[in-house]
Design a protein around this motif. Structure first.
Motif, PDB file in Angstrom:
ATOM      1  N   GLU A 141     -19.217  17.142  22.768  1.00 30.53           N
ATOM      2  CA  GLU A 141     -20.042  16.233  23.563  1.00 30.53           C
ATOM      3  C   GLU A 141     -21.521  16.419  23.246  1.00 30.53           C
ATOM      4  N   THR A 142     -21.920  17.665  23.065  1.00 27.07           N
ATOM      5  CA  THR A 142     -23.324  17.948  22.730  1.00 27.07           C
ATOM      6  C   THR A 142     -23.679  17.346  21.377  1.00 27.07           C
ATOM      7  N   ILE A 143     -22.777  17.473  20.411  1.00 20.09           N
ATOM      8  CA  ILE A 143     -23.031  16.973  19.052  1.00 20.09           C
ATOM      9  C   ILE A 143     -23.294  15.475  19.057  1.00 20.09           C
ATOM     10  N   VAL A 144     -22.394  14.696  19.662  1.00 24.71           N
ATOM     11  CA  VAL A 144     -22.558  13.230  19.618  1.00 24.71           C
ATOM     12  C   VAL A 144     -23.750  12.777  20.462  1.00 24.71           C
ATOM     13  N   ASP A 145     -23.976  13.466  21.578  1.00 22.42           N
ATOM     14  CA  ASP A 145     -25.105  13.100  22.430  1.00 22.42           C
ATOM     15  C   ASP A 145     -26.428  13.348  21.707  1.00 22.42           C
ATOM     16  N   ARG A 146     -26.561  14.514  21.060  1.00 17.77           N
ATOM     17  CA  ARG A 146     -27.796  14.840  20.339  1.00 17.77           C
ATOM     18  C   ARG A 146     -27.952  13.970  19.093  1.00 17.77           C
ATOM     19  N   ALA A 147     -26.828  13.644  18.452  1.00 18.67           N
ATOM     20  CA  ALA A 147     -26.900  12.798  17.249  1.00 18.67           C
ATOM     21  C   ALA A 147     -27.481  11.423  17.594  1.00 18.67           C
ATOM     22  N   ALA A 148     -26.999  10.844  18.699  1.00 18.23           N
ATOM     23  CA  ALA A 148     -27.502   9.537  19.126  1.00 18.23           C
ATOM     24  C   ALA A 148     -28.990   9.620  19.470  1.00 18.23           C
ATOM     25  N   HIS A 149     -29.370  10.737  20.089  1.00 24.13           N
ATOM     26  CA  HIS A 149     -30.776  10.923  20.486  1.00 24.13           C
ATOM     27  C   HIS A 149     -31.676  11.069  19.256  1.00 24.13           C
ATOM     28  N   LYS A 158     -27.144   3.741  19.301  1.00 31.84           N
ATOM     29  CA  LYS A 158     -26.415   3.560  20.550  1.00 31.84           C
ATOM     30  C   LYS A 158     -24.939   3.906  20.455  1.00 31.84           C
ATOM     31  N   ARG A 159     -24.448   4.157  19.206  1.00 29.00           N
ATOM     32  CA  ARG A 159     -23.023   4.460  19.061  1.00 29.00           C
ATOM     33  C   ARG A 159     -22.804   5.458  17.914  1.00 29.00           C
ATOM     34  N   CYS A 160     -21.976   6.472  18.173  1.00 32.82           N
ATOM     35  CA  CYS A 160     -21.529   7.374  17.117  1.00 32.82           C
ATOM     36  C   CYS A 160     -20.252   8.058  17.594  1.00 32.82           C
ATOM     37  N   ALA A 161     -19.489   8.600  16.668  1.00 31.68           N
ATOM     38  CA  ALA A 161     -18.207   9.226  17.029  1.00 31.68           C
ATOM     39  C   ALA A 161     -17.922  10.401  16.107  1.00 31.68           C
ATOM     40  N   LEU A 162     -17.148  11.357  16.631  1.00 28.79           N
ATOM     41  CA  LEU A 162     -16.786  12.557  15.884  1.00 28.79           C
ATOM     42  C   LEU A 162     -15.270  12.631  15.774  1.00 28.79           C
ATOM     43  N   GLU A 185     -12.499  13.172  18.827  1.00 26.83           N
ATOM     44  CA  GLU A 185     -12.816  14.273  19.736  1.00 26.83           C
ATOM     45  C   GLU A 185     -13.960  13.965  20.683  1.00 26.83           C
ATOM     46  N   ALA A 186     -14.908  13.138  20.245  1.00 24.43           N
ATOM     47  CA  ALA A 186     -16.051  12.816  21.092  1.00 24.43           C
ATOM     48  C   ALA A 186     -16.704  11.542  20.609  1.00 24.43           C
ATOM     49  N   GLY A 187     -17.325  10.837  21.539  1.00 23.89           N
ATOM     50  CA  GLY A 187     -18.021   9.607  21.185  1.00 23.89           C
ATOM     51  C   GLY A 187     -19.191   9.354  22.105  1.00 23.89           C
ATOM     52  N   PHE A 188     -20.175   8.593  21.609  1.00 20.98           N
ATOM     53  CA  PHE A 188     -21.319   8.201  22.422  1.00 20.98           C
ATOM     54  C   PHE A 188     -21.472   6.692  22.329  1.00 20.98           C
ATOM     55  N   PRO A 189     -21.516   5.970  23.458  1.00 22.30           N
ATOM     56  CA  PRO A 189     -21.331   6.476  24.812  1.00 22.30           C
ATOM     57  C   PRO A 189     -19.856   6.832  25.076  1.00 22.30           C
ATOM     58  N   LYS A 190     -19.659   7.798  25.956  1.00 21.79           N
ATOM     59  CA  LYS A 190     -18.318   8.341  26.201  1.00 21.79           C
ATOM     60  C   LYS A 190     -17.352   7.285  26.718  1.00 21.79           C
ATOM     61  N   CYS A 191     -17.845   6.378  27.543  1.00 27.18           N
ATOM     62  CA  CYS A 191     -16.963   5.402  28.182  1.00 27.18           C
ATOM     63  C   CYS A 191     -16.419   4.364  27.209  1.00 27.18           C
ATOM     64  N   LYS A 213     -14.127  23.217   2.868  1.00 26.77           N
ATOM     65  CA  LYS A 213     -12.948  22.768   3.616  1.00 26.77           C
ATOM     66  C   LYS A 213     -13.346  21.586   4.486  1.00 26.77           C
ATOM     67  N   ILE A 214     -12.601  20.491   4.366  1.00 27.39           N
ATOM     68  CA  ILE A 214     -12.907  19.295   5.135  1.00 27.39           C
ATOM     69  C   ILE A 214     -12.396  19.449   6.567  1.00 27.39           C
ATOM     70  N   LEU A 215     -13.275  19.210   7.527  1.00 29.05           N
ATOM     71  CA  LEU A 215     -12.922  19.347   8.943  1.00 29.05           C
ATOM     72  C   LEU A 215     -12.693  18.006   9.609  1.00 29.05           C
ATOM     73  N   GLY A 216     -13.395  16.985   9.147  1.00 34.70           N
ATOM     74  CA  GLY A 216     -13.286  15.670   9.777  1.00 34.70           C
ATOM     75  C   GLY A 216     -14.390  14.769   9.292  1.00 34.70           C
ATOM     76  N   ALA A 217     -14.854  13.873  10.169  1.00 36.79           N
ATOM     77  CA  ALA A 217     -15.901  12.928   9.764  1.00 36.79           C
ATOM     78  C   ALA A 217     -16.716  12.490  10.968  1.00 36.79           C
ATOM     79  N   PHE A 218     -17.976  12.174  10.708  1.00 34.42           N
ATOM     80  CA  PHE A 218     -18.911  11.618  11.678  1.00 34.42           C
ATOM     81  C   PHE A 218     -19.060  10.131  11.365  1.00 34.42           C
ATOM     82  N   THR A 219     -19.103   9.287  12.380  1.00 30.55           N
ATOM     83  CA  THR A 219     -19.408   7.871  12.147  1.00 30.55           C
ATOM     84  C   THR A 219     -20.627   7.491  12.965  1.00 30.55           C
ATOM     85  N   PHE A 220     -21.550   6.776  12.340  1.00 25.48           N
ATOM     86  CA  PHE A 220     -22.773   6.331  12.996  1.00 25.48           C
ATOM     87  C   PHE A 220     -22.834   4.806  12.882  1.00 25.48           C
TER      88      PHE A 220
END
Length: 510
Positions: free
Chosen positions: A141-149, A154-158, A171-177, A239-246
């Protein structure tokens, strides 16, 4: 930073105002230069003994050093030097944390020099915030919130990849809803994410509504007005863990090169933080399992020891009866011993079973003062026989709360029996004090009694540990049961001791 085959000092943190001020130092014959030439970090346990270190007055108080070279696409940019005030051996995890967090951050910042100070400072704050977190869900939650900031989007996801690598979980998205947090899908259902994960390279898709890799989510792009999507892989130690989308939405049409650099920094910071948290989580699980096995092994040994003693006595006196079968007086004497040892065995088994059952509570609305009166009444004969006076100072108002009445009476009984045994050794005044106090949030219960001699530190530190006892016939489970019940009620218990009295202080939430 490297300038004309010299190292120029660009920034300091933690030094006094009179800290190092050398404008430039040579690459040759310096630790920083050696780190660059060798292309690897160098750790020095004590810089005061290191010939290559130019130890000046401004470095007084510094002891250990880690020199981490910064490279961007094989080009040496400079060195980060970390100091400690006490002798310290930098372990592999610490070196890697710097290697995968700070060094790439500075490297990318230099490469994308147009990254403004506000964003760079924000990135440093993100790195600092994540380094203090260990809970993965909170971290996501901290990662996506800080990334958007940081990016002003207005939108990003992990997304994180499953261990096998065939599924991806949001695992997490901004905005969460606006995101289906916790949704797990087959990796093949997200072509763009799969492309980034397989290539381990970032991907910018403009006009996602018509692009072949994002065509399946065209409706989503239309709903939120997504003009472009930047996909950045999360990689740690190859090692690949996943992806960030902005997402670029509204008036923002795409991502500029500088912004892509910021996103890559965010992904780098996040990857290292996630890998570190996962490693800590794995280590804690291993330690918990190991501790459980150690506790189980000790408990089994202690139970076997406690049961073996009465069984040995029972067996020994049973054999004596067989030898003295024609002597009624001996048979009666030995028979009585067998009965006492059997009672002791039953007590041990009963307490072991009671301790093992301390897992769930049957909560009811009950009056603590009433439970105290009932328990004291049950032990009235014991108190009378031992000539013990029980003094009650209970709260005048009704002390009602949610609790397991049976287990709380067990707590009271165990503490009071413990007090009785302690007072049996007293030759003077024998008194037990019981008090209750309450506030809006909790109830306090205090049970104290005289003691004949100060308790040792060993007893105070171990009295709540299972099978710890100083009594010849004790099981060491009475106070362990007390501690377990109080913890189940989300309360706490502590012991105060002044050499003359011992007090059990219990606090329970209302």
């Amino acid at each position: 930073m490297v300038e004309d085959d010299m190292l120029a000092l660009k920034a300091l943190y933690g030094f006094a105002k009179n800290g190092p001020r050398e404008e430039k130092i040579p690459l040759e014959d310096t630790i920083a230069g050696a780190a660059i030439f060798q292309k690897k970090p160098i750790a020095i346990k004590d810089i005061r003994k290191e010939k290559k270190y130019n130890f000046s007055k401004s470095h007084e108080g510094l002891v250990s050093l880690l020199a981490m070279p910064i490279f961007w696409k094989e080009k040496a940019l400079g060195v980060i030097q970390l100091y400690t005030l006490q002798e310290h051996v930098f372990v592999e995890k610490e070196v890697k944390l710097v290697q995968y967090l700070a060094a790439p951050l500075i490297g990318l910042a230099v490469k994308y020099a147009k990254i403004n100070n506000r964003r760079l400072l924000a990135l440093l704050e993100v790195s600092k915030a994540l380094s203090s977190k260990s809970d993965l869900e909170d971290m996501f939650e901290t990662i996506v919130d800080r990334a958007a900031h940081v990016l002003g989007i207005k939108r990003c996801a992990l997304f994180l990849l499953s261990e096998i690598g065939d599924k991806i979980c949001l695992e997490a998205g901004f905005p969460k809803c606006d995101h289906g947090i916790g949704l797990e899908r087959e990796l093949r259902e997200y072509p763009a994410v799969r492309e980034v994960i397989e290539s381990q390279n970032w991907l910018l898709i403009e006009n996602p509504q018509s692009h072949e890799l994002t065509r399946d989510s065209a409706a989503l792009s239309r709903t939120y007005g997504i003009n472009a999507i930047l996909f950045v892989p999360l990689v740690f130690e190859r090692k690949i863990l996943g992806a960030f989308t902005f997402d670029a939405t509204g008036n923002k049409k795409t991502f500029l090169p500088q912004e892509i650099g910021v996103c890559r920094i965010m992904a780098n910071i996040s990857s290292a933080a996630i890998a570190r948290a996962r490693e800590q989580e794995r280590f804690q699980k291993e330690m918990t399992a190991k501790n459980r096995m150690e506790i189980l092994g000790k408990a089994a040994a202690d139970i076997a020891h406690e049961i073996r003693n009465p069984l040995t006595s029972i067996g020994g006196f049973a054999r004596r009866i067989l030898k003295k079968a024609d002597d009624p007086q001996k048979v009666l004497e030995y028979g009585n011993i067998i009965v006492k040892e059997t009672d002791r065995l039953e007590q041990i088994v009963g307490e072991v079973l009671e301790y093992s059952r301390q897992k769930e509570l049957n909560l009811v609305r009950a009056n603590l003062n009433n439970l105290i009166h009932e328990t004291v009444k049950l032990l009235e004969i014991v108190f009378s026989d031992k000539r013990i006076t029980v003094l009650l100072n209970l709260a005048e108002e009704t002390v009602e709360m949610q609790l397991d009445a049976v287990k709380i009476k067990s707590v009271l009984t165990n503490i009071l029996r413990n007090a009785v045994e302690a007072l049996s050794e007293n030759v003077g005044e024998k008194q037990i004090w019981i008090e209750t106090h309450q506030t809006k949030t909790h109830v306090e219960l205090v049970i104290k009694n005289n003691i004949s001699a100060p308790l040792s530190q060993e007893i105070l530190e171990n009295m709540f540990n299972p099978f710890f006892t100083t009594k010849a016939n004790g099981t060491g489970l009475g106070l362990a049961i007390v501690d377990s019940v109080i913890r189940l009620h989300k309360g706490y218990i502590k012991v105060d001791h002044d050499g003359q009295k011992i007090a059990f202080n219990i606090r329970l939430p209302r």
